[in-house]
Design a protein around this motif. Structure first.
Motif, short mmCIF file in Angstrom:
data_model
loop_
_atom_site.label_atom_id
_atom_site.label_comp_id
_atom_site.label_asym_id
_atom_site.label_seq_id
_atom_site.Cartn_x
_atom_site.Cartn_y
_atom_site.Cartn_z
N SER A 136 -25.56 1.66 42.84
CA SER A 136 -24.20 2.18 42.79
C SER A 136 -23.26 1.05 42.36
N THR A 137 -22.00 1.35 42.29
CA THR A 137 -21.01 0.33 41.96
C THR A 137 -20.60 -0.45 43.20
N MET A 138 -21.05 -0.05 44.36
CA MET A 138 -20.71 -0.75 45.60
C MET A 138 -21.70 -1.87 45.88
N THR A 139 -21.25 -2.82 46.70
CA THR A 139 -22.14 -3.90 47.10
C THR A 139 -22.81 -3.56 48.43
N ASN A 140 -23.94 -4.16 48.63
CA ASN A 140 -24.66 -4.05 49.88
C ASN A 140 -23.91 -4.87 50.94
N ARG A 141 -24.19 -4.65 52.20
CA ARG A 141 -23.60 -5.46 53.26
C ARG A 141 -24.55 -6.64 53.51
N THR A 142 -24.18 -7.77 52.94
CA THR A 142 -24.99 -8.98 53.05
C THR A 142 -24.07 -10.16 53.31
N SER A 143 -24.45 -10.97 54.28
CA SER A 143 -23.69 -12.18 54.60
C SER A 143 -24.54 -13.40 54.27
N TYR A 144 -23.90 -14.35 53.59
CA TYR A 144 -24.53 -15.63 53.28
C TYR A 144 -23.70 -16.72 53.95
N VAL A 145 -24.36 -17.70 54.53
CA VAL A 145 -23.68 -18.91 54.96
C VAL A 145 -24.16 -20.00 54.01
N ILE A 146 -23.19 -20.65 53.37
CA ILE A 146 -23.47 -21.64 52.35
C ILE A 146 -22.97 -23.00 52.83
N ALA A 147 -23.87 -23.97 52.89
CA ALA A 147 -23.52 -25.32 53.33
C ALA A 147 -22.68 -26.01 52.26
N ARG A 148 -22.02 -27.09 52.64
CA ARG A 148 -21.16 -27.82 51.69
C ARG A 148 -21.89 -28.26 50.44
N ASP A 149 -23.19 -28.50 50.54
CA ASP A 149 -23.96 -28.93 49.37
C ASP A 149 -24.32 -27.77 48.45
N GLY A 150 -23.88 -26.53 48.81
CA GLY A 150 -24.11 -25.37 47.97
C GLY A 150 -25.38 -24.60 48.26
N HIS A 151 -26.15 -25.05 49.23
CA HIS A 151 -27.40 -24.36 49.56
C HIS A 151 -27.16 -23.30 50.64
N ILE A 152 -27.87 -22.21 50.50
CA ILE A 152 -27.78 -21.11 51.45
C ILE A 152 -28.57 -21.47 52.70
N VAL A 153 -27.91 -21.40 53.86
CA VAL A 153 -28.58 -21.74 55.11
C VAL A 153 -28.83 -20.52 55.99
N MET A 154 -28.23 -19.38 55.64
CA MET A 154 -28.45 -18.15 56.40
C MET A 154 -28.17 -16.96 55.51
N VAL A 155 -29.04 -15.96 55.61
CA VAL A 155 -28.86 -14.69 54.92
C VAL A 155 -29.08 -13.58 55.94
N HIS A 156 -28.12 -12.66 55.99
CA HIS A 156 -28.28 -11.49 56.85
C HIS A 156 -27.88 -10.28 56.03
N SER A 157 -28.84 -9.40 55.77
CA SER A 157 -28.59 -8.22 54.96
C SER A 157 -28.96 -6.98 55.77
N ASP A 158 -27.92 -6.25 56.17
CA ASP A 158 -28.12 -5.07 57.00
C ASP A 158 -26.88 -4.20 56.85
N LEU A 159 -27.06 -2.92 56.59
CA LEU A 159 -25.91 -2.04 56.43
C LEU A 159 -25.11 -1.85 57.72
N ASP A 160 -25.71 -2.14 58.86
CA ASP A 160 -24.98 -2.10 60.12
C ASP A 160 -24.17 -3.39 60.21
N TRP A 161 -22.88 -3.28 60.36
CA TRP A 161 -21.98 -4.43 60.32
C TRP A 161 -22.01 -5.29 61.58
N LYS A 162 -22.54 -4.78 62.67
CA LYS A 162 -22.34 -5.37 63.99
C LYS A 162 -22.84 -6.79 64.18
#
Length: 177
Positions: A136-162
């Motif tokens: 679809s044209t919508m985005t998935n519910r996904t959260s990324y935490v990106i460290a100062r060096d630009g690397h991803i340190v956490m990924v959480h992908s779940d349509l439940d926002w809680k």
């Protein structure tokens, strides 16, 4: 064999967990986007934001839908803790700028920017929301935490926002240790 109704198929699709393709440890794709903070136009450049500390980049499907509004409120309420940990929060969706301007004040309470996720950003972060007819044209519910060096340190992908806020905050706090 019983045929599944369209509604049943959509319900099954929504119930499936969503998975982001960008793994922990990957370099986060840099981007520039236009969005809003406190109802005013705000330009976002990931590299610039990372100079100030880690970035929580969270994608949500659609402004002013119940889950997205509740998630924005939850991020807003947690902003003192994110700031204490030195983190920036940026919300992203495929919504247009006028809608984001309203959402940034009403749902985000002017506490953090929200930006328009272009097709290139959606593809780079692999957050296109799957639908019964492809993507679809919508985005998935996904959260990324990106460290100062630009690397991803956490990924959480779940349509439940809680769990998005708690998991993002825990990852940001872990960076300070």
């Amino acid at each position: 064999m019983r045929r599944l109704s369209t509604l049943s198929m959509i319900a099954a699709l929504v119930a499936m967990p969503a998975f982001a393709a960008l793994p922990t440890g990957a370099l986060a794709p840099d981007f520039r986007a236009v969005g809003a903070l406190g109802g005013k136009t705000f330009k976002v450049h990931l590299a610039d934001q990372l100079r100030h500390g880690p970035v929580v980049l969270y994608f949500y499907p659609k402004a002013f839908t119940s889950g997205c509004t509740l998630e924005a409120h939850a991020f807003s309420e947690a902003m003192p803790e994110f700031r204490k940990a030195g983190a920036q929060v940026i919300g992203m969706s495929a919504d247009d700028l006028p809608l984001l301007k309203r959402f940034s004040t009403e749902a985000c309470r002017s506490d953090f920017p929200v930006a328009t996720a272009t097709k290139a950003v959606v593809k780079a972060y692999d957050v296109a929301l799957a639908s019964a007819h492809g993507t679809s044209t919508m985005t998935n519910r996904t959260s990324y935490v990106i460290a100062r060096d630009g690397h991803i340190v956490m990924v959480h992908s779940d349509l439940d926002w809680k769990d998005h806020v708690a998991k993002s905050l825990a990852a940001v706090r872990a960076l300070k240790k």
